[in-house]
Design a protein around this motif. Structure first.
Motif, short mmCIF file in Angstrom:
data_model
loop_
_atom_site.label_atom_id
_atom_site.label_comp_id
_atom_site.label_asym_id
_atom_site.label_seq_id
_atom_site.Cartn_x
_atom_site.Cartn_y
_atom_site.Cartn_z
N VAL A 23 -3.81 15.79 -4.61
CA VAL A 23 -3.45 14.44 -4.20
C VAL A 23 -4.39 13.92 -3.11
O VAL A 23 -4.88 12.79 -3.17
N ALA A 24 -4.68 14.77 -2.12
CA ALA A 24 -5.52 14.33 -1.00
C ALA A 24 -6.92 13.96 -1.46
O ALA A 24 -7.42 12.86 -1.17
N ILE B 24 0.86 12.31 3.24
CA ILE B 24 2.16 12.54 3.90
C ILE B 24 3.26 12.71 2.85
O ILE B 24 4.10 13.61 2.96
N ILE B 25 3.25 11.86 1.83
CA ILE B 25 4.26 11.94 0.75
C ILE B 25 4.13 13.28 0.03
O ILE B 25 5.13 13.95 -0.28
N THR C 106 0.82 -1.20 0.00
CA THR C 106 0.00 0.00 0.00
C THR C 106 0.86 1.26 0.00
O THR C 106 0.56 2.24 -0.69
N LEU C 107 1.96 1.24 0.75
CA LEU C 107 2.88 2.38 0.79
C LEU C 107 3.48 2.64 -0.58
O LEU C 107 3.54 3.79 -1.05
N PHE C 108 3.91 1.57 -1.26
CA PHE C 108 4.50 1.73 -2.59
C PHE C 108 3.47 2.28 -3.58
O PHE C 108 3.76 3.17 -4.38
N ILE C 109 2.24 1.75 -3.52
CA ILE C 109 1.19 2.21 -4.43
C ILE C 109 0.82 3.67 -4.14
O ILE C 109 0.42 4.42 -5.04
N SER C 110 1.01 4.10 -2.89
CA SER C 110 0.67 5.47 -2.50
C SER C 110 1.48 6.52 -3.25
O SER C 110 1.06 7.67 -3.36
N THR C 111 2.64 6.14 -3.77
CA THR C 111 3.46 7.10 -4.51
C THR C 111 2.79 7.55 -5.79
O THR C 111 3.19 8.55 -6.39
N SER C 112 1.75 6.82 -6.23
CA SER C 112 1.06 7.18 -7.48
C SER C 112 0.39 8.55 -7.38
O SER C 112 0.22 9.23 -8.40
#
Length: 285
Positions: free
Chosen positions: A93-94, A251-252, A16-22
């Motif tokens: 993004v949010a 957060i990112i 999920t963290l990795f996908i969040s970079t999208s």
């Protein structure tokens, strides 16, 4: 058993963290959404193919009916990505990420139609919390403003994502997660090749590093890990736990592009995060 569950849950949250970079990448890559997705899918397909060959993963499609099923999976994945990236570009993004996370509600309600899984009332209740959180995001809802359009596209993206996960779930017992992801990426690439004939790709070279990053980290690694997680969790459970993705994304976005969420976003995001914690504990039982 305890350690196994913690490991599986940790890998799902890492995916999920990795996908969040999208979120950040989709918002700020200076190319049309459909071109970004074409590059994302084609580059990731190459990376996943290389990984499969190195790991000697079987890429053979075992049943004729699976050709059609993989095509449907790929269509839903492509539709999810394109509508999601338009949502990000229209809003922020949010809002884009949080509106997407109506998909756990959809997955929970639709899963009984795709499997023998019975409708779980707690999933519906948790889904309601997610919907309330999304409602808080845009209190002044008007179809004329871009933020509202972004939220609506995010919800459409959520439906496509839920359908993609539900139609993919039945394959996880017969195929490696990387194999499933590879064929879905190939379908997305084939469907989007025509966009090259009418889209502006003049700044492709300057955006190439970010395109490679979204292909490797977000797609090849993140989404493949997410598919692997379906072996250990129902689609509804995996969907609700991965609802922490918007929180990671916010957060990112704050760290890398200084996008500060509003109070409404914080409250709505907190409700969504609450559902993640509840389902994480509940799924352990």
């Amino acid at each position: 058993m305890e350690n196994t569950h913690v490991k599986n849950l940790s890998l799902l949250i890492l995916a999920t963290l990795f996908i969040s970079t999208s979120g950040v990448l989709g918002k700020y890559i200076a190319l049309p959404a459909e071109v970004i997705i074409l590059c994302r899918a084609s580059f990731a397909a190459v990376l996943v193919y290389i990984f499969c060959k190195v790991q000697k993963i079987d890429l053979k499609i075992k049943f004729k009916k699976d050709y059609y099923s993989f095509a449907i999976n790929g269509f839903f994945l492509g539709a999810h990505w394109v509508t999601y990236f338009y949502a990000l570009k229209l809003s922020n993004v949010a809002l884009g990420m949080l509106s997407l996370y109506t998909f756990p509600v959809m997955a929970a309600l639709l899963e009984p139609f795709f499997s023998k899984q019975k409708l779980n009332k707690i999933h519906v209740l948790l889904g309601v919390f997610v919907l309330i959180g999304v409602y808080i995001l845009v209190p002044d809802f008007s179809i004329e403003n871009n933020e509202a359009k972004g939220v609506l596209l995010g919800i459409l993206s959520a439906l496509c994502y839920a359908l993609r996960n539900l139609t993919t779930k039945k394959h996880v017992t017969n195929y490696n997660g990387s194999t499933i992801m590879l064929y879905q990426l190939i379908i997305v690439t084939l469907l989007l090749i025509p966009v090259l004939f009418f889209s502006d790709i003049s700044n492709f070279e300057s955006q190439l590093p970010l395109l490679l990053l979204i292909a490797l980290l977000t797609t090849a690694i993140g989404h493949t890990m997410m598919i692997h997680s379906l072996k250990h969790f129902t689609v509804a459970t995996a969907s609700i736990i991965s609802s922490v993705q918007p929180v990671f994304g916010i957060i990112i976005a704050y760290i890398f592009v200084n996008e500060i969420p509003s109070m409404n976003t914080i409250i709505g995001g907190s409700l969504i995060l609450f559902t993640v914690i509840v389902e994480s504990v509940r799924s352990k039982k």
